[in-house]
Enzyme design. Structure first.
Site, PDB file in Angstrom:
ATOM      1  N   SER A  50      16.167  22.393  36.181  1.00 34.98           N
ATOM      2  CA  SER A  50      14.923  22.643  35.456  1.00 34.98           C
ATOM      3  C   SER A  50      13.742  22.151  36.287  1.00 34.98           C
ATOM      4  CB  SER A  50      14.938  21.912  34.115  1.00 34.98           C
ATOM      5  OG  SER A  50      13.618  21.871  33.596  1.00 34.98           O
ATOM      6  N   HIS A  78      15.818  27.172  36.216  1.00 36.18           N
ATOM      7  CA  HIS A  78      15.530  27.081  34.779  1.00 36.18           C
ATOM      8  C   HIS A  78      14.048  26.766  34.605  1.00 36.18           C
ATOM      9  CE1 HIS A  78      16.703  26.233  30.550  1.00 36.18           C
ATOM     10  NE2 HIS A  78      15.797  25.263  30.603  1.00 36.18           N
ATOM     11  N   ASP A 133      11.022  26.112  31.951  1.00 36.67           N
ATOM     12  CA  ASP A 133      10.739  25.711  30.569  1.00 36.67           C
ATOM     13  C   ASP A 133       9.309  26.081  30.181  1.00 36.67           C
ATOM     14  OD1 ASP A 133      13.185  24.350  29.690  1.00 36.67           O
ATOM     15  OD2 ASP A 133      12.754  22.981  31.345  1.00 36.67           O
ATOM     16  N   MET A 167       6.593  26.073  27.303  1.00 38.04           N
ATOM     17  CA  MET A 167       6.305  25.361  26.039  1.00 38.04           C
ATOM     18  C   MET A 167       4.865  25.628  25.630  1.00 38.04           C
ATOM     19  SD  MET A 167       8.010  21.653  26.820  1.00 38.04           S
ATOM     20  CE  MET A 167       9.579  21.481  27.667  1.00 38.04           C
ATOM     21  N   HIS A 191      13.453  29.656  29.674  1.00 32.76           N
ATOM     22  CA  HIS A 191      13.725  29.016  28.373  1.00 32.76           C
ATOM     23  C   HIS A 191      12.412  28.934  27.609  1.00 32.76           C
ATOM     24  CE1 HIS A 191      15.098  25.114  26.108  1.00 32.76           C
ATOM     25  NE2 HIS A 191      14.952  26.136  25.298  1.00 32.76           N
ATOM     26  N   MET A 250      10.244  27.885  24.706  1.00 28.39           N
ATOM     27  CA  MET A 250      10.088  26.988  23.554  1.00 28.39           C
ATOM     28  C   MET A 250       8.704  27.277  22.978  1.00 28.39           C
ATOM     29  SD  MET A 250      11.862  23.729  25.391  1.00 28.39           S
ATOM     30  CE  MET A 250      11.675  24.563  26.962  1.00 28.39           C
ATOM     31  N   MET A 264      21.043  23.183  22.639  1.00 28.65           N
ATOM     32  CA  MET A 264      20.222  22.057  23.117  1.00 28.65           C
ATOM     33  C   MET A 264      20.951  20.741  22.856  1.00 28.65           C
ATOM     34  SD  MET A 264      17.536  23.294  24.540  1.00 28.65           S
ATOM     35  CE  MET A 264      16.770  21.688  24.841  1.00 28.65           C
ATOM     36  N   ASP A 318      21.545  22.065  27.610  1.00 28.87           N
ATOM     37  CA  ASP A 318      20.265  21.694  28.207  1.00 28.87           C
ATOM     38  C   ASP A 318      19.769  20.412  27.543  1.00 28.87           C
ATOM     39  OD1 ASP A 318      17.717  21.573  29.263  1.00 28.87           O
ATOM     40  OD2 ASP A 318      16.981  23.391  28.275  1.00 28.87           O
TER      41      ASP A 318
HETATM   42  C1  DX5 Z   1      13.704  20.072  27.397  1.00 28.64           C
HETATM   43  C2  DX5 Z   1      13.898  21.199  28.393  1.00 28.64           C
HETATM   44  C3  DX5 Z   1      14.879  20.872  29.429  1.00 28.64           C
HETATM   45  C4  DX5 Z   1      14.511  19.696  30.289  1.00 28.64           C
HETATM   46  C5  DX5 Z   1      15.760  19.014  30.665  1.00 28.64           C
HETATM   47  O1  DX5 Z   1      13.105  20.526  26.248  1.00 28.64           O
HETATM   48  O2  DX5 Z   1      14.316  22.389  27.741  1.00 28.64           O
HETATM   49  O3  DX5 Z   1      15.171  22.009  30.236  1.00 28.64           O
HETATM   50  O4  DX5 Z   1      13.806  20.028  31.454  1.00 28.64           O
HETATM   51  O5  DX5 Z   1      15.446  17.838  31.342  1.00 28.64           O
HETATM   52  P1  DX5 Z   1      16.542  16.703  31.546  1.00 28.64           P
HETATM   53  O6  DX5 Z   1      17.666  17.307  32.356  1.00 28.64           O
HETATM   54  O7  DX5 Z   1      15.799  15.647  32.279  1.00 28.64           O
HETATM   55  O8  DX5 Z   1      17.003  16.278  30.179  1.00 28.64           O
HETATM   56 ZN    ZN Z   2      15.121  24.011  29.048  1.00 29.00          ZN
END
Ligand code: DX5
Ligand code: ZN
Length: 218
Positions: A6, A29, A31, A33, A62, A64, A133, A171
Site C-alpha cells: 500500500s 495497492h 488507498d 479516502m 481500494h 474508501m 478488512m 488489508d
Molecule cells: C487502511 C488501508 C490500508 C493501509 C494498510 O484503511 O486500507 O491499505 O494502507 O496499512 P498497514 O499495512 O500499515 O496496516
Molecule cells: Zn487498503
C-alpha cells in the site's frame, strides 16, 4: 500468494520513486479516502491517473469513499486492473460489480471488520476478489484484528464451494508476525503498507512476506 504494498505508507512527494522500490510486488495497492466514508483524506482521480501513467504494474484500487456506485467506474476507465468498493458504501453492489467488469476492470468488494459475510454469499460469483478488512479502514499502521480470522475461514470455504477462483484479500496490520495466520485462514492476497515501507529494504520485505504466506498456506 500475492503481496500488494500500500502506497499509503510511501512518501507522497515522491510517489513514482516509491513505486520503483517495490518492483517485485504483484500489484500496487492505492488507498482512495474521501474523509466521509473514513475519517481521512488521501487522493482522487487526478492523482491515480498520474500513478497510472507512471507505472506498468497492475493497480489495485481500494475505494474508501461514499457513493461508490457513482465513482468506482471512473477508476476502471482510467485503466486500473482491479477496483474495490465497500459494500457499506454501495446501493447496488451487484450492478456495480457488473459495471466494473464491463469497463475492463476486475470487480472487488470490501467488508469492514464488523460487516458479516453471510448476506453476500450468493453474490460472490459476481466478484473477482473479496477484501476482508483486518483493521477499521482509514489509517495505516494499525494492529491486525484477529477477530476477523473466523470470517476469513468462512469466506474461503464459501469461495471453494462456489467453484469460482475468487481471490481473498486481507488489508490492515499485515506484517511478518500476522501474515501466517491470515494465510492459514485462507487469504491469498495480502496488502501491506507500513510493513513494506517502514522496512530498510522494501523489496526484501515483500519477498519475506510472500515466503511466510506460502509456508503457512493450508
Ligand atoms: C487502511 C488501508 C490500508 C493501509 C494498510 O484503511 O486500507 O491499505 O494502507 O496499512 P498497514 O499495512 O500499515 O496496516
Ligand atoms: Zn487498503
Amino acid at each position: 500468494m500475492q503481496i500488494h504494498p500500500s502506497i499509503l505508507s510511501a512518501d507522497f512527494a515522491h510517489l513514482a520513486d516509491e513505486i520503483g522500490r517495490i518492483e517485485n510486488s504483484d500489484a500496487i495497492h492505492v488507498d482512495v479516502m474521501d474523509n466521509h466514508f473514513v475519517p481521512n483524506l488521501t487522493m482522487g482521480l487526478p492523482v491515480v491517473k498520474a500513478i497510472r501513467a507512471a507505472t506498468h504494474k497492475p493497480l489495485d484500487i481500494h475505494l474508501m469513499i461514499e457513493d461508490a456506485d457513482r465513482w468506482a467506474p471512473d477508476y476502471a476507465d482510467l485503466g486500473a486492473e482491479s477496483v474495490t468498493f465497500h459494500v457499506e458504501a454501495s446501493g447496488a453492489p451487484i450492478r456495480l460489480a457488473r459495471e466494473l467488469r464491463a469497463r475492463g476492470s476486475k470487480a472487488s468488494m470490501a467488508l469492514k471488520p464488523a460487516t458479516p459475510i453471510e448476506p453476500y454469499m450468493d453474490m460472490l460469483t459476481e466478484l473477482d476478489m473479496l477484501l476482508l478488512m483486518t483493521v477499521e479502514p482509514g489509517f495505516g499502521g494499525q494492529s491486525f484484528l484477529d477477530v476477523v480470522l473466523p470470517k476469513i475461514r468462512r469466506a474461503r470455504q464459501a469461495i471453494e464451494d462456489s467453484g469460482v477462483p475468487i481471490a481473498l484479500q486481507v488489508d490492515g496490520g499485515v506484517a511478518p508476525d500476522t501474515i501466517e495466520r491470515a494465510a492459514e485462514a485462507g487469504a491469498d492476497v495480502f496488502v501491506a503498507g507500513s510493513a513494506v515501507y517502514s522496512a530498510d529494504d522494501p523489496s526484501k520485505a515483500i519477498d519475506d512476506l510472500r515466503a511466510l504466506a506460502r509456508n503457512a498456506q493450508r
